[in-house]
Design a protein around this motif. Structure first.
Motif, PDB file in Angstrom:
ATOM      1  N   GLY A 168     -38.622  -9.463  -0.499  1.00  0.00           N
ATOM      2  CA  GLY A 168     -37.433  -8.791  -1.241  1.00  0.00           C
ATOM      3  C   GLY A 168     -36.464  -9.973  -1.506  1.00  0.00           C
ATOM      4  N   LEU A 169     -35.952 -10.934  -0.770  1.00  0.00           N
ATOM      5  CA  LEU A 169     -35.107 -11.812  -1.155  1.00  0.00           C
ATOM      6  C   LEU A 169     -35.299 -12.618  -2.457  1.00  0.00           C
ATOM      7  N   MET A 170     -36.827 -12.895  -2.361  1.00  0.00           N
ATOM      8  CA  MET A 170     -37.165 -13.692  -3.394  1.00  0.00           C
ATOM      9  C   MET A 170     -37.285 -12.934  -4.771  1.00  0.00           C
ATOM     10  N   ASP A 171     -37.644 -11.831  -4.767  1.00  0.00           N
ATOM     11  CA  ASP A 171     -37.717 -11.062  -6.063  1.00  0.00           C
ATOM     12  C   ASP A 171     -36.173 -10.675  -6.588  1.00  0.00           C
ATOM     13  N   THR A 172     -35.441 -10.637  -5.377  1.00  0.00           N
ATOM     14  CA  THR A 172     -34.022 -10.114  -5.859  1.00  0.00           C
ATOM     15  C   THR A 172     -33.367 -11.428  -6.481  1.00  0.00           C
ATOM     16  N   ALA A 173     -33.498 -12.568  -5.855  1.00  0.00           N
ATOM     17  CA  ALA A 173     -33.294 -13.673  -6.578  1.00  0.00           C
ATOM     18  C   ALA A 173     -33.345 -13.869  -7.913  1.00  0.00           C
ATOM     19  N   ASP A 174     -34.988 -13.977  -8.180  1.00  0.00           N
ATOM     20  CA  ASP A 174     -35.418 -14.102  -9.541  1.00  0.00           C
ATOM     21  C   ASP A 174     -34.792 -13.174 -10.243  1.00  0.00           C
ATOM     22  N   GLY A 175     -34.855 -11.860 -10.103  1.00  0.00           N
ATOM     23  CA  GLY A 175     -33.877 -10.865 -10.997  1.00  0.00           C
ATOM     24  C   GLY A 175     -32.654 -11.173 -11.350  1.00  0.00           C
ATOM     25  N   VAL A 176     -31.727 -11.203 -10.188  1.00  0.00           N
ATOM     26  CA  VAL A 176     -30.272 -11.175 -10.259  1.00  0.00           C
ATOM     27  C   VAL A 176     -29.975 -12.394 -10.870  1.00  0.00           C
ATOM     28  N   PHE A 177     -30.523 -13.555 -10.597  1.00  0.00           N
ATOM     29  CA  PHE A 177     -30.086 -14.647 -11.173  1.00  0.00           C
ATOM     30  C   PHE A 177     -30.822 -15.201 -12.652  1.00  0.00           C
ATOM     31  N   SER A 178     -31.467 -14.185 -13.122  1.00  0.00           N
ATOM     32  CA  SER A 178     -32.134 -14.323 -14.413  1.00  0.00           C
ATOM     33  C   SER A 178     -31.236 -14.441 -15.838  1.00  0.00           C
ATOM     34  N   ALA A 179     -29.799 -14.025 -15.421  1.00  0.00           N
ATOM     35  CA  ALA A 179     -28.849 -13.733 -16.809  1.00  0.00           C
ATOM     36  C   ALA A 179     -29.724 -12.876 -17.853  1.00  0.00           C
ATOM     37  N   ARG A 180     -30.261 -11.806 -17.408  1.00  0.00           N
ATOM     38  CA  ARG A 180     -30.981 -10.802 -18.388  1.00  0.00           C
ATOM     39  C   ARG A 180     -30.191  -9.631 -18.320  1.00  0.00           C
ATOM     40  N   SER A 181     -30.592  -8.532 -19.062  1.00  0.00           N
ATOM     41  CA  SER A 181     -30.094  -7.344 -19.087  1.00  0.00           C
ATOM     42  C   SER A 181     -30.404  -6.595 -17.725  1.00  0.00           C
ATOM     43  N   ARG A 182     -29.678  -5.532 -17.519  1.00  0.00           N
ATOM     44  CA  ARG A 182     -29.899  -4.876 -16.299  1.00  0.00           C
ATOM     45  C   ARG A 182     -31.611  -4.313 -16.230  1.00  0.00           C
ATOM     46  N   GLU A 183     -31.980  -3.753 -17.166  1.00  0.00           N
ATOM     47  CA  GLU A 183     -33.346  -3.277 -17.078  1.00  0.00           C
ATOM     48  C   GLU A 183     -34.169  -4.629 -16.895  1.00  0.00           C
ATOM     49  N   ARG A 184     -34.135  -5.573 -17.689  1.00  0.00           N
ATOM     50  CA  ARG A 184     -34.972  -6.685 -17.723  1.00  0.00           C
ATOM     51  C   ARG A 184     -34.817  -7.321 -16.122  1.00  0.00           C
ATOM     52  N   LYS A 185     -33.792  -7.338 -15.607  1.00  0.00           N
ATOM     53  CA  LYS A 185     -33.664  -7.891 -14.101  1.00  0.00           C
ATOM     54  C   LYS A 185     -34.499  -7.229 -13.271  1.00  0.00           C
ATOM     55  N   LEU A 186     -34.498  -5.712 -13.425  1.00  0.00           N
ATOM     56  CA  LEU A 186     -35.268  -4.684 -12.528  1.00  0.00           C
ATOM     57  C   LEU A 186     -36.773  -5.057 -12.751  1.00  0.00           C
ATOM     58  N   GLU A 187     -37.048  -5.294 -13.999  1.00  0.00           N
ATOM     59  CA  GLU A 187     -38.623  -5.412 -14.459  1.00  0.00           C
ATOM     60  C   GLU A 187     -38.931  -6.791 -13.523  1.00  0.00           C
ATOM     61  N   ILE A 188     -38.150  -7.800 -13.829  1.00  0.00           N
ATOM     62  CA  ILE A 188     -38.478  -9.088 -13.129  1.00  0.00           C
ATOM     63  C   ILE A 188     -38.618  -8.827 -11.548  1.00  0.00           C
ATOM     64  N   MET A 189     -37.876  -8.311 -10.912  1.00  0.00           N
ATOM     65  CA  MET A 189     -37.795  -7.857  -9.728  1.00  0.00           C
ATOM     66  C   MET A 189     -39.247  -7.150  -8.994  1.00  0.00           C
ATOM     67  N   LYS A 190     -39.838  -6.446 -10.113  1.00  0.00           N
ATOM     68  CA  LYS A 190     -41.033  -5.812  -9.920  1.00  0.00           C
ATOM     69  C   LYS A 190     -42.336  -6.659  -9.984  1.00  0.00           C
ATOM     70  N   ASP A 191     -42.245  -7.977 -10.474  1.00  0.00           N
ATOM     71  CA  ASP A 191     -43.322  -8.881 -10.990  1.00  0.00           C
ATOM     72  C   ASP A 191     -43.680  -9.460  -9.795  1.00  0.00           C
ATOM     73  N   SER A 192     -44.898  -9.291  -9.250  1.00  0.00           N
ATOM     74  CA  SER A 192     -45.562  -9.701  -8.228  1.00  0.00           C
ATOM     75  C   SER A 192     -45.313 -11.335  -8.015  1.00  0.00           C
ATOM     76  N   ARG A 193     -45.150 -12.054  -9.217  1.00  0.00           N
ATOM     77  CA  ARG A 193     -45.209 -13.368  -8.980  1.00  0.00           C
ATOM     78  C   ARG A 193     -43.790 -13.927  -8.889  1.00  0.00           C
ATOM     79  N   VAL A 194     -43.731 -14.971  -8.231  1.00  0.00           N
ATOM     80  CA  VAL A 194     -42.172 -15.585  -7.777  1.00  0.00           C
ATOM     81  C   VAL A 194     -42.112 -16.745  -8.721  1.00  0.00           C
ATOM     82  N   GLY A 195     -40.588 -16.583  -8.824  1.00  0.00           N
ATOM     83  CA  GLY A 195     -40.112 -17.713  -9.862  1.00  0.00           C
ATOM     84  C   GLY A 195     -39.335 -18.800  -8.978  1.00  0.00           C
ATOM     85  N   SER A 196     -38.698 -19.555  -9.978  1.00  0.00           N
ATOM     86  CA  SER A 196     -38.018 -20.729  -9.479  1.00  0.00           C
ATOM     87  C   SER A 196     -36.704 -20.285  -8.620  1.00  0.00           C
ATOM     88  N   PHE A 197     -35.999 -19.322  -8.957  1.00  0.00           N
ATOM     89  CA  PHE A 197     -34.951 -18.776  -8.238  1.00  0.00           C
ATOM     90  C   PHE A 197     -35.149 -18.184  -6.808  1.00  0.00           C
TER      91      PHE A 197
END
Length: 255
Positions: free
Chosen positions: A81-110
């Motif tokens: 949950g921490l990793m997904d939250t970091a990927d979404g919140v720090f993505s500098a995207r719209s609210r909807e896009r942040k929530l989509e990123i958080m649902k992605d099973s892949r882990v990003g750099s953040f």
């Protein structure tokens, strides 16, 4: 007992009884027992710390094992949950896009940066805590973290129209928080002033984190619940670290 076992099965890898007929309402009713699950984990962490320090003292390997124990017993559920939250919140995207990123099973750099940073801080904090205080620190840490999770589940709206975390949000009320708070107080406060300060600091931090995330996401999600829990545990360790540092400084001055 069913609700507690449900909470234990959901939050950890400790399965005392096979429960295959669980409903979403069962998960929702289990929320008030989250801190009790934390006390069970804290007892395991403290027992492990005591045994390891009796054998090896406060060696670096002992600290590494204590940092990794929560991952072993929880399966990394909250860290995910921490990793997904970091990927979404720090993505500098719209609210909807942040929530989509958080649902992605892949882990990003953040997410990777957040995980590595958290582990480094936890390891460093544990290394700096006096051996006498390390046992109570690892005992109260998971209970306070899960109390923080109960508090934000009940205190902030859910960001999505559906999701696993929504049932917890829908069924958490003041009685849930009161029951969880009573369990937490009974387990934490007997350990003294530093533990009480860690409890207060952790809950204040968790509320601030919940408000900050809500401002950016329009509410909280299951991922953010996990993020707040893990970060609150780190705050607890830092309180004990600062207390050890202050006491050590006072001793140095007097000597």
């Amino acid at each position: 007992m069913r609700s507690f076992l449900t909470a234990l099965q959901f939050l950890t890898r400790i399965h005392l009884r096979t429960q295959t007929d669980l409903t979403m309402e069962d998960f929702g009713r289990s929320t008030k027992w989250f801190p009790l699950v934390g006390l069970v984990l804290g007892g395991l962490y403290m027992a492990a710390a005591w045994c390891l320090m009796r054998l090896f003292g406060q060696a670096e390997l002992v600290t590494a094992v204590l940092v990794l124990l929560p991952v072993f017993f929880t399966g990394g559920l909250l860290l995910d949950g921490l990793m997904d939250t970091a990927d979404g919140v720090f993505s500098a995207r719209s609210r909807e896009r942040k929530l989509e990123i958080m649902k992605d099973s892949r882990v990003g750099s953040f997410g990777v940066i957040a995980l590595v940073s958290l582990m480094m801080i936890n390891w460093t904090a544990m290394r700096g805590i006096d051996a006498v205080w390390l046992l109570p620190a690892v005992f109260v840490m998971p209970a306070i973290g899960r109390m923080a999770m109960v508090m934000v589940i009940a205190g902030f709206p859910y960001a999505r129209k559906e999701g696993m975390g929504k049932i917890f949000s829908d069924m958490a009320d003041r009685k849930t928080v009161a029951a969880a708070g009573a369990v937490t107080a009974a387990g934490v406060l007997p350990w003294g002033g530093i533990a009480a300060a860690a409890l207060l600091t952790g809950l204040v931090f968790a509320w601030g984190a919940g408000r900050w995330l809500t401002d950016r996401l329009g509410g909280l999600t299951g991922d953010t619940y996990g993020a707040i829990e893990t970060l609150t545990e780190t705050v607890v360790l830092l309180v004990f670290f600062v207390a050890s540092w202050l006491v050590g400084g006072v001793h140095a001055v007097w000597l």
